[in-house]
Every structure is written in structure tokens, then in C-alpha cells.
Design an enzyme around this catalytic site. Structure first.
Site, short mmCIF file in Angstrom:
data_model
loop_
_atom_site.label_atom_id
_atom_site.label_comp_id
_atom_site.label_asym_id
_atom_site.label_seq_id
_atom_site.Cartn_x
_atom_site.Cartn_y
_atom_site.Cartn_z
N HIS A 78 -106.06 61.78 17.51
CA HIS A 78 -105.51 60.44 17.35
C HIS A 78 -105.37 60.15 15.87
O HIS A 78 -106.30 60.38 15.10
CB HIS A 78 -106.42 59.39 18.00
CG HIS A 78 -106.42 59.44 19.49
ND1 HIS A 78 -107.27 58.69 20.26
CD2 HIS A 78 -105.67 60.15 20.36
CE1 HIS A 78 -107.03 58.93 21.55
NE2 HIS A 78 -106.07 59.82 21.62
N ASP B 101 -99.65 61.93 22.60
CA ASP B 101 -98.95 61.62 21.34
C ASP B 101 -98.12 60.34 21.46
O ASP B 101 -97.13 60.17 20.73
CB ASP B 101 -98.05 62.78 20.90
CG ASP B 101 -98.79 64.09 20.79
OD1 ASP B 101 -99.90 64.09 20.22
OD2 ASP B 101 -98.29 65.11 21.29
#
Length: 339
Positions: A43, A13
Site C-alpha cells: 500500500h 492496486d
């Protein structure tokens, strides 16, 4: 032209998707290949104010001239794959994507086991996407491969051959990793890790690039690292502090709230060393200093933000070449010509 690998330096992340999207559009690679684990990592990228999230296909999908590949080391979930083909149909992805015929397959039984196993889903905090059980079957030589799934036949290819042919011809190849250094099966906070190594070396192997053919390794760090699920987090801040700072995030795959911490310079240095970083990328600088929002010229960064970047470079020992100052693709500072 070189090969370029982008990996996460923390617990995933970090904003790899936004960095990859920028490189895809700005550097115009001929091939964008995805390495990493599989569909347990999402993503996200913002394009014209719209958020796109992918778990299977390369995040550089918006570069319409690029061939999009999924390397042999990546687990493939056919259900997710076909969903993303439909989700990204405006980008002509279907005609450009290839899956290595040796990719192992995530089956419904793997997802069910991942979600019902008290140790994996309860204690470790897996995403429930089936990656761990599928990789276990792969190690036991029981997993199906992409070549065994009839629906995938039109997309099958030899990714390693395509990538190396492109490098032989002088083409630029961009390789995406998933998750982050702290989740590596080998180097992360075991047992609170993913089901394989996710450092640059493994990501290169996932797509068939040998170590002598790797030219650039970009390790991505977020100004405030985050973590989803259980496991050690030495610099974690109380949730109340994260709320006060406006650092409220939720996982792309799980929807769970992310734990937030302060930047860990010691971890960043170790991560950069093991990954063989040639350059760093720092994201969400605008969260560290709100006055940095939208700045695209390094010299125009406010003092607080610039001092933070300089501290990272000094303590990690690697130059910062890319800096994200907001969520949109254009919210970036590219210093690669000056470092």
C-alpha cells in the site's frame, strides 16, 4: 462508534492506501488493524510529497494517536516487519504496533519456494513474497507462529481481544484489507488468484471481528482498473492505448508494469454485492478526466467526471462517498454527509 472495513473491488492496486490514510487522519480511529494475506500486497501513500510504501504494517500509520495492529489471519515476515519499523520511525510506529501471537510466519524457505516454483511464479505470476507456501504450511499445521519468534515478543498481543474491547468501549476501529475481489481465492479468477479469500467477511475474521459487529464496508475502485501478473482481464486495453492515456503504473511489491483496462461495471456490481458494500470509494478520477485534478468539492467537478460517478452509482447500486482526485492526501472529495 463503528467498525469500518476497507477492501479492494478489482484486482488490487485500487488506491486503498490513500483512502485508508485519509480515513485515519480525518476520522481519527483509535485502532487501525490490518487484515488480508501478508506481505505480497503493498500500500502506498503520499505525505507532503514523499511516497511511503508498506507491505506489513497498517497504512494508517500516519495517525499518531492510533494503535496499529496486525490480525491473526495475516502472514508476518519478520524481515519486512523490522524494516518497516525502521522506515517509519519518524511516525513513532515502534511504540504503537502489535502483532497477534497467532499470526503465521513467512520463512526464507517459503520465499525461495515461491520464487523457484515454475507454476506459482511463472504461470500464476505470484509476487515471490512467500505467502502462498506459508499459507499452505499453515493449512497443513506446520507453520511457525509469531509467538515462536523471540524477536517478535515485545510486539505480541491478542488482536481480537483488543479490537473487541475497543468496540465495547465505543471506539472507532478501522480495518484494512489487501489486494482485491478479483484475486480472492474463492471468488476471483481462479487459479490466477491469491492464497486466501480477501473479501470483507474474511478481512473481518482476520482481525477477530464477528459479522454482527461490522458497521461500514467501503469497497474501493480505480477509474481504470489494473492487474499485475497473469489471469483474465475482460476489459483490458492494449498497452499502446494505456501509454496514450498516460496510464503507466508499476507494482509496489514486484516492480512489474501493471496491465490496464476500462472500468468494468458488471464486475463492480458483483464485487460490491459479495463484499456487502455500504459505500464505494473511487480513486484516480483525475486520470479519467484531467480537469478533475485536485478538486475537493463535488459540485465543482467537471461534467465528464461527475457523469462517470453517477454512472457508477446507478449501475453498481451503491453510493460513492469518497473520491480521489490526485495523489496527495488532500486531493479528495468526502461526500459521506450527503449520501
Amino acid at each position: 462508534m463503528p467498525s469500518m472495513i476497507v477492501v479492494g473491488g478489482q484486482w488490487g492496486d485500487e488506491g486503498k492506501g490513500s483512502i485508508i490514510a485519509y480515513l485515519a487522519l480525518h476520522d481519527e480511529p483509535e485502532i487501525i488493524a490490518r487484515g488480508g494475506v501478508g506481505t505480497n500486497a503493498g500500500h502506498s501513500v503520499f505525505i507532503n510529497g514523499k511516497k511511503y510504501a508498506v507491505r506489513q504494517l497498517p497504512t494508517g500509520f500516519m495517525q499518531r494517536k492510533a494503535r496499529l495492529l496486525v490480525g491473526a489471519g495475516v502472514l508476518v515476515d519478520p524481515e519486512v516487519f523490522f524494516h518497516e519499523l525502521e522506515h517509519l520511525k519518524d511516525f513513532n510506529v515502534k511504540e504503537r504496533v502489535g502483532i497477534d501471537y497467532r499470526c503465521a510466519i513467512i520463512e526464507p524457505k517459503h520465499k525461495e519456494l515461491d520464487r523457484s516454483n515454475g507454476y506459482l511464479h511463472g504461470k500464476i505470476g505470484t509476487t515471490g513474497s512467500g505467502c502462498g507456501p506459508a499459507n499452505a504450511d499453515r493449512v497443513m499445521r506446520k507453520a511457525k507462529q509469531a509467538k515462536d519468534i523471540k524477536e517478535l515478543e515485545p510486539y505480541l498481543t491478542d488482536v481480537a481481544a483488543e479490537v473487541n474491547d475497543a468496540l465495547d468501549e465505543g471506539a472507532l476501529v478501522l480495518v484494512e484489507g489487501t489486494q482485491g475481489f478479483g484475486l480472492s481465492l474463492y471468488y476471483g479468477t481462479y487459479p490466477y488468484v491469491t492464497s486466501k479469500d480477501v473479501t470483507a467477511s474474511s478481512v473481518a475474521a482476520d482481525v477477530g471481528i464477528g459479522p454482527t459487529r461490522v458497521d461500514e464496508v467501503i469497497v474501493v475502485f480505480k477509474s481504470f482498473p489494473t492487474r499485475v501478473g497473469a489471469g483474465p482481464f475482460p476489459t483490458e486495453m492494449p498497452m499502446e492505448e494505456a501509454d496514450r492515456l498516460g496510464l503507466v503504473e508499476y507494482g509496489t511489491v514486484t516492480g512489474r508494469r501493471r496491465r490496464v483496462g476500462w472500468f468494468d461495471f458488471e464486475m463492480a456490481r458483483y464485487s460490491a454485492r459479495v463484499n456487502g458494500a455500504t459505500m464505494l470509494a473511487v480513486t484516480m478520477l483525475d486520470k479519467y478526466d484531467k480537469e478533475a485534478f485536485g478538486v475537493t468539492d463535488y459540485d465543482k467537478l467537471p461534467r465528464k467526471a461527475k457523469e462517470f460517478i453517477e454512472e457508477i452509482e446507478e449501475k453498481v447500486g451503491v453510493p460513492v462517498g469518497l473520491i480521489k482526485t490526485g495523489p496527495e492526501l488532500e486531493h479528495i472529495i468526502d461526500r459521506r454527509d450527503t449520501i
